[in-house]
Design a protein around this motif. Structure first.
Motif, PDB file in Angstrom:
ATOM      1  N   VAL A  50       0.847  -1.181   0.000  1.00  0.00           N
ATOM      2  CA  VAL A  50       0.000   0.000   0.000  1.00  0.00           C
ATOM      3  C   VAL A  50       0.885   1.233   0.000  1.00  0.00           C
ATOM      4  O   VAL A  50       1.897   1.273   0.681  1.00  0.00           O
ATOM      5  CB  VAL A  50      -0.903   0.001   1.244  1.00  0.00           C
ATOM      6  CG1 VAL A  50      -1.713   1.267   1.325  1.00  0.00           C
ATOM      7  CG2 VAL A  50      -1.794  -1.214   1.215  1.00  0.00           C
ATOM      8  N   PRO A  69      -8.127  -2.833   4.017  1.00  0.00           N
ATOM      9  CA  PRO A  69      -7.281  -4.029   4.122  1.00  0.00           C
ATOM     10  C   PRO A  69      -7.896  -5.220   3.405  1.00  0.00           C
ATOM     11  O   PRO A  69      -9.113  -5.401   3.418  1.00  0.00           O
ATOM     12  CB  PRO A  69      -7.198  -4.269   5.632  1.00  0.00           C
ATOM     13  CG  PRO A  69      -8.374  -3.575   6.201  1.00  0.00           C
ATOM     14  CD  PRO A  69      -8.664  -2.410   5.296  1.00  0.00           C
ATOM     15  N   ARG A  70      -7.043  -6.013   2.790  1.00  0.00           N
ATOM     16  CA  ARG A  70      -7.536  -7.128   1.985  1.00  0.00           C
ATOM     17  C   ARG A  70      -7.679  -8.423   2.781  1.00  0.00           C
ATOM     18  O   ARG A  70      -8.408  -9.321   2.374  1.00  0.00           O
ATOM     19  CB  ARG A  70      -6.574  -7.369   0.820  1.00  0.00           C
ATOM     20  CG  ARG A  70      -6.570  -6.232  -0.183  1.00  0.00           C
ATOM     21  CD  ARG A  70      -5.553  -6.497  -1.281  1.00  0.00           C
ATOM     22  NE  ARG A  70      -4.190  -6.569  -0.758  1.00  0.00           N
ATOM     23  CZ  ARG A  70      -3.454  -5.501  -0.456  1.00  0.00           C
ATOM     24  NH1 ARG A  70      -3.968  -4.294  -0.592  1.00  0.00           N
ATOM     25  NH2 ARG A  70      -2.219  -5.627  -0.001  1.00  0.00           N
ATOM     26  N   SER A  71      -6.939  -8.537   3.855  1.00  0.00           N
ATOM     27  CA  SER A  71      -6.988  -9.782   4.626  1.00  0.00           C
ATOM     28  C   SER A  71      -6.565  -9.475   6.059  1.00  0.00           C
ATOM     29  O   SER A  71      -6.110  -8.374   6.358  1.00  0.00           O
ATOM     30  CB  SER A  71      -6.059 -10.829   4.006  1.00  0.00           C
ATOM     31  OG  SER A  71      -4.732 -10.336   3.968  1.00  0.00           O
TER      32      SER A  71
ATOM     33  N   VAL B 341      -4.663  -1.190  10.987  1.00  0.00           N
ATOM     34  CA  VAL B 341      -4.211  -1.549   9.641  1.00  0.00           C
ATOM     35  C   VAL B 341      -2.696  -1.480   9.582  1.00  0.00           C
ATOM     36  O   VAL B 341      -2.086  -0.556  10.123  1.00  0.00           O
ATOM     37  CB  VAL B 341      -4.832  -0.600   8.591  1.00  0.00           C
ATOM     38  CG1 VAL B 341      -4.227  -0.836   7.215  1.00  0.00           C
ATOM     39  CG2 VAL B 341      -6.342  -0.791   8.529  1.00  0.00           C
ATOM     40  N   ARG B 342      -2.118  -2.492   8.944  1.00  0.00           N
ATOM     41  CA  ARG B 342      -0.710  -2.420   8.551  1.00  0.00           C
ATOM     42  C   ARG B 342      -0.678  -1.803   7.152  1.00  0.00           C
ATOM     43  O   ARG B 342      -1.015  -2.475   6.172  1.00  0.00           O
ATOM     44  CB  ARG B 342      -0.086  -3.820   8.474  1.00  0.00           C
ATOM     45  CG  ARG B 342       0.249  -4.428   9.794  1.00  0.00           C
ATOM     46  CD  ARG B 342       0.900  -5.803   9.586  1.00  0.00           C
ATOM     47  NE  ARG B 342       1.066  -6.471  10.861  1.00  0.00           N
ATOM     48  CZ  ARG B 342       1.327  -7.772  10.980  1.00  0.00           C
ATOM     49  NH1 ARG B 342       1.453  -8.526   9.903  1.00  0.00           N
ATOM     50  NH2 ARG B 342       1.475  -8.319  12.173  1.00  0.00           N
ATOM     51  N   GLU B 345       1.730  -3.669   4.449  1.00  0.00           N
ATOM     52  CA  GLU B 345       1.304  -5.025   4.112  1.00  0.00           C
ATOM     53  C   GLU B 345      -0.116  -5.043   3.574  1.00  0.00           C
ATOM     54  O   GLU B 345      -0.513  -5.969   2.877  1.00  0.00           O
ATOM     55  CB  GLU B 345       1.414  -5.915   5.360  1.00  0.00           C
ATOM     56  CG  GLU B 345       1.313  -7.389   5.079  1.00  0.00           C
ATOM     57  CD  GLU B 345       1.471  -8.223   6.339  1.00  0.00           C
ATOM     58  OE1 GLU B 345       0.605  -8.160   7.228  1.00  0.00           O
ATOM     59  OE2 GLU B 345       2.486  -8.940   6.440  1.00  0.00           O
ATOM     60  N   GLY B 346      -0.883  -4.029   3.911  1.00  0.00           N
ATOM     61  CA  GLY B 346      -2.265  -3.972   3.450  1.00  0.00           C
ATOM     62  C   GLY B 346      -3.171  -4.950   4.154  1.00  0.00           C
ATOM     63  O   GLY B 346      -4.172  -5.397   3.600  1.00  0.00           O
ATOM     64  N   THR B 347      -2.828  -5.301   5.393  1.00  0.00           N
ATOM     65  CA  THR B 347      -3.629  -6.271   6.128  1.00  0.00           C
ATOM     66  C   THR B 347      -4.259  -5.619   7.360  1.00  0.00           C
ATOM     67  O   THR B 347      -3.831  -4.556   7.812  1.00  0.00           O
ATOM     68  CB  THR B 347      -2.783  -7.472   6.593  1.00  0.00           C
ATOM     69  OG1 THR B 347      -1.665  -6.982   7.337  1.00  0.00           O
ATOM     70  CG2 THR B 347      -2.290  -8.286   5.409  1.00  0.00           C
ATOM     71  N   LEU B 348      -5.260  -6.315   7.862  1.00  0.00           N
ATOM     72  CA  LEU B 348      -5.970  -5.861   9.050  1.00  0.00           C
ATOM     73  C   LEU B 348      -5.411  -6.599  10.259  1.00  0.00           C
ATOM     74  O   LEU B 348      -5.360  -7.834  10.269  1.00  0.00           O
ATOM     75  CB  LEU B 348      -7.465  -6.166   8.906  1.00  0.00           C
ATOM     76  CG  LEU B 348      -8.372  -5.747  10.055  1.00  0.00           C
ATOM     77  CD1 LEU B 348      -8.484  -4.227  10.127  1.00  0.00           C
ATOM     78  CD2 LEU B 348      -9.752  -6.375   9.894  1.00  0.00           C
ATOM     79  N   VAL B 349      -5.000  -5.867  11.244  1.00  0.00           N
ATOM     80  CA  VAL B 349      -4.538  -6.475  12.493  1.00  0.00           C
ATOM     81  C   VAL B 349      -5.690  -6.388  13.492  1.00  0.00           C
ATOM     82  O   VAL B 349      -6.205  -5.303  13.754  1.00  0.00           O
ATOM     83  CB  VAL B 349      -3.299  -5.746  13.048  1.00  0.00           C
ATOM     84  CG1 VAL B 349      -2.919  -6.283  14.425  1.00  0.00           C
ATOM     85  CG2 VAL B 349      -2.125  -5.894  12.084  1.00  0.00           C
TER      86      VAL B 349
END
Lengths: 259, 405
Positions: A50, A69-71, B341-342, B345-349
């Protein structure tokens, strides 16, 4: 996104599960049972970075716009690996590049299924020195499970954990509560040619009870309340998924361990 | 989707919006404002928003038994007293929609399709109010003038306004400042308005070097020398305390928004981490903070500072810490979970607020975009984001939950 393989887990309720206040308890449990603490099926990894730095703010002091977020991020649970040379509930070298921790219960049908269908493939890695398997019985189904776990450690003390574990999950099936009575468990040890007197003494010893309790607590602390649950190379996953899911994860962890 | 500069409680002028303000001061920095709408007055509705099929949303599992509605918001709503206010972008205008946490759409109001802020705060008798910006035709040739109008958040009753805005919104709450020649730079002195009357409550020029940091639920937060203080609607000092260590008075500001369910805010400056302050009484709850959120179920305050997340008890005791590989952007906390959000990495924590463990709260057998909570009410209704849509997970239990396929 590719569909994640269906995870076969046996849910268990517990005190303190996440539950929205004011809804019927049964529903809360049914819902919460799917929240296996830190365990989940890993989804597609995020591959596209991102733009923008983490936690950056605009000149106004407000957070920068957040991409959706994607995951869900997976934790690194490598610290849960025991790698204890005296651990009798483990197979494979202490310094194996990858550790598989199995959170299981001897009354969990999907645990039996996994042991029957997938464990043999995992043992091939063990034989090559690439994998260490550490068994942790969480005993969510109570006294009979806990007794069976103590029996498996007693068998391990005579060098027969794998064989005894296989008998408890014979043909991928679980045994009834009656078949997990002390008498039945000692009888199983006899089938393997173990010293049944020693076996019974060990099964009822304080030391064995303490080890089994500590192992169960590790799983409980991690929220592994749906069995089977696993940590593969530090990454949690849940459910008796197809064998290829496990081989892929182990291969991936091996590749990562090689840098 | 086009992104409009319509932000709740954001310093709009810093986002190139000075063209929206009066006396634009030279070349407008942003697009020319759209004309006002024909009927800006709110319309009461009192009807349930469109219910969303449970198969259409991939919610955190805790939320799955509840009725989910689609109010049609295209941006994250804000919340006060269990009422969520958001907007959607239509062809010719913005449509604001106020929705009760049970899913009832209380009212709607249209505004120009342009840069305009909106604020939830308190008015007379502590009533929750929504202050919407609008544009008024100038008396002579010139730019449109920005006005502000306050409505009761639940009933949409007109409470005051329209009043001329002193400029675009400049800080949290009813704080405005005129643009200067430097359209993207510092703006003029800030002016705080009263939520009770819409009149000027305080002008920064009266502060002899002090600074208005923001307005929150009727309390005006400002600096005075090396002190931080809050005053009420009548100018009475509510509390006064030394500025947290390391924060320079001249550069102090409120970071992010302030959760109305707690009044916890992060005050910092550009160069150092902030401190979490309870704007209700001035207590410093935590230092070294970028963002704060509160889980009302376990009564844990979640504080993020770069890569570190802490869970704090009410007495300030650190219950847990989580160290992440990336600096996290905290979204919110509620129902025993905290969401961040990270960015890289584009991920949800997702952390459980009891132990600080990372958890996976979504059904792993489902695919599709995650419904990510953005805003919780104290009763755990939640606005969730699914890519560019925002739905409301209501407080109403879905009677068909047990009969779902």
């Amino acid at each position: 996104m590719a569909r994640a393989p269906r995870s076969d887990t046996t849910p268990a309720s517990r005190d303190g599960v996440l539950r929205r206040w004011g809804i019927p308890v049964g529903i809360g449990v049914a819902t919460a049972a799917l929240i296996a603490g830190v365990f989940w099926v890993q989804q597609e990894p995020a591959t596209t970075p991102v733009q923008g730095g983490g936690g950056s703010a605009t000149s106004s002091g407000q957070p920068a716009a957040i991409e959706h977020p994607r995951s869900v991020a997976a934790p690194d649970l490598s610290s849960q690996e025991g790698r204890d040379p005296d651990d009798l509930l483990a197979e494979g070298p202490v310094d194996a590049p990858v550790v598989l921790i199995v959170f299981s219960d001897y009354q969990c049908p999907f645990c039996a299924k996994w042991s029957h269908e997938t464990l043999p493939a995992m043992r091939e890695y063990v034989e090559r020195g690439e994998l260490r398997i550490e068994y942790r019985d969480v005993n969510i189904y109570g006294e009979d499970s806990e007794r069976a776990a103590r029996a498996s450690l007693a068998a391990a003390m005579q060098g027969h954990h794998a064989q005894y574990h296989a008998l408890l999950f014979e043909d991928g099936e679980i045994r009834s509560g009656q078949e997990l009575s002390e008498e039945s468990l000692v009888e199983l040890a006899g089938q393997l040619g173990l010293d049944t007197e020693q076996f019974a003494a060990d099964m009822n010893s304080e030391q064995v009870a303490q080890t089994i309790a500590e192992n169960a607590q590790q799983g409980i602390d991690l929220g592994a309340m749906s069995t089977p649950a696993f940590i593969i190379g530090g990454t949690p996953t849940a459910g008796a998924q197809p064998t290829e899911v496990f081989t892929e994860r182990v291969d991936q962890a091996l590749a990562e361990s090689e840098g | 989707m086009r992104r409009r500069c319509v932000l709740a409680a954001l310093p709009l002028g810093l986002l190139g919006l000075s063209a929206c303000g009066p006396e634009g001061g030279g070349e407008p920095a942003g697009p020319a404002p759209a004309p006002p709408v024909d009927h800006p007055e709110p319309v009461q509705l009192g009807e349930l928003a469109e219910v969303v099929e449970h198969t259409e949303v991939r919610l955190p599992l805790e939320m799955t038994p509840m009725v989910v509605v689609d109010p049609g918001w295209s941006a994250a709503p804000v919340q006060l007293d269990d009422i969520f206010l958001g907007y959607r972008e239509e062809e010719t205008h913005l449509r604001f929609l106020a929705v009760d946490q049970d899913g009832t759409v209380l009212w709607r109001a249209d505004r120009p399709l342009t840069c305009t802020g909106y604020v939830l705060t308190r008015g007379a008798q502590k009533a929750p109010i929504a202050v919407l910006a609008d544009l008024a035709a100038p008396e002579q040739d010139g730019p449109w003038a920005m006005t502000l109008t306050a409505y009761h958040l639940r009933t949409a009753e007109l409470l005051w306004g329209p009043v001329a805005a002193p400029g675009p919104q400049a800080a949290v709450g009813l704080v405005y400042a005129p643009p200067t020649a430097q359209a993207m730079g510092e703006r003029g002195p800030r002016t705080a308005l009263s939520g009770v009357t819409g009149e000027v409550l305080l002008d920064e020029e009266q502060l002899a070097g002090g600074r208005i940091l923001g307005e929150h639920l009727g309390a005006l937060v400002r600096t005075e020398g090396s002190e931080l203080l809050a005053s009420g609607a009548d100018g009475e000092v509510l509390w006064r305390s030394p500025l947290p260590a390391g924060i320079e008075a001249g550069r102090a500001r409120l970071l992010g928004t302030v959760d109305p369910t707690t009044s916890f805010a992060v005050i910092g400056d550009q160069d150092s981490p902030g401190a979490v302050i309870d704007l209700a009484d001035g207590r410093v709850l935590a230092e070294e903070a970028n963002a704060v959120a509160r889980d009302h179920v376990l009564e844990i305050t979640v504080v993020v500072s770069g890569t570190t997340v802490r869970g704090l008890e009410d007495d300030g005791t650190e219950k847990w810490t989580h160290e992440d590989p990336e600096p996290l952007q905290l979204l919110c906390a509620g129902e025993r979970l905290a969401y961040a959000v990270r960015p890289e990495e584009g991920t949800l924590v997702v952390l459980d607020t009891n132990h600080g463990l990372m958890v996976q709260p979504y059904d792993v057998d489902r695919t599709g975009p995650l419904a990510v909570p953005q805003v919780f009410s104290a009763d755990t209704a939640a606005a969730v984001r699914i890519e560019e849509q925002y739905f409301l997970v209501t407080t109403e239990f879905d009677e068909n939950f047990g009969r779902r396929e």
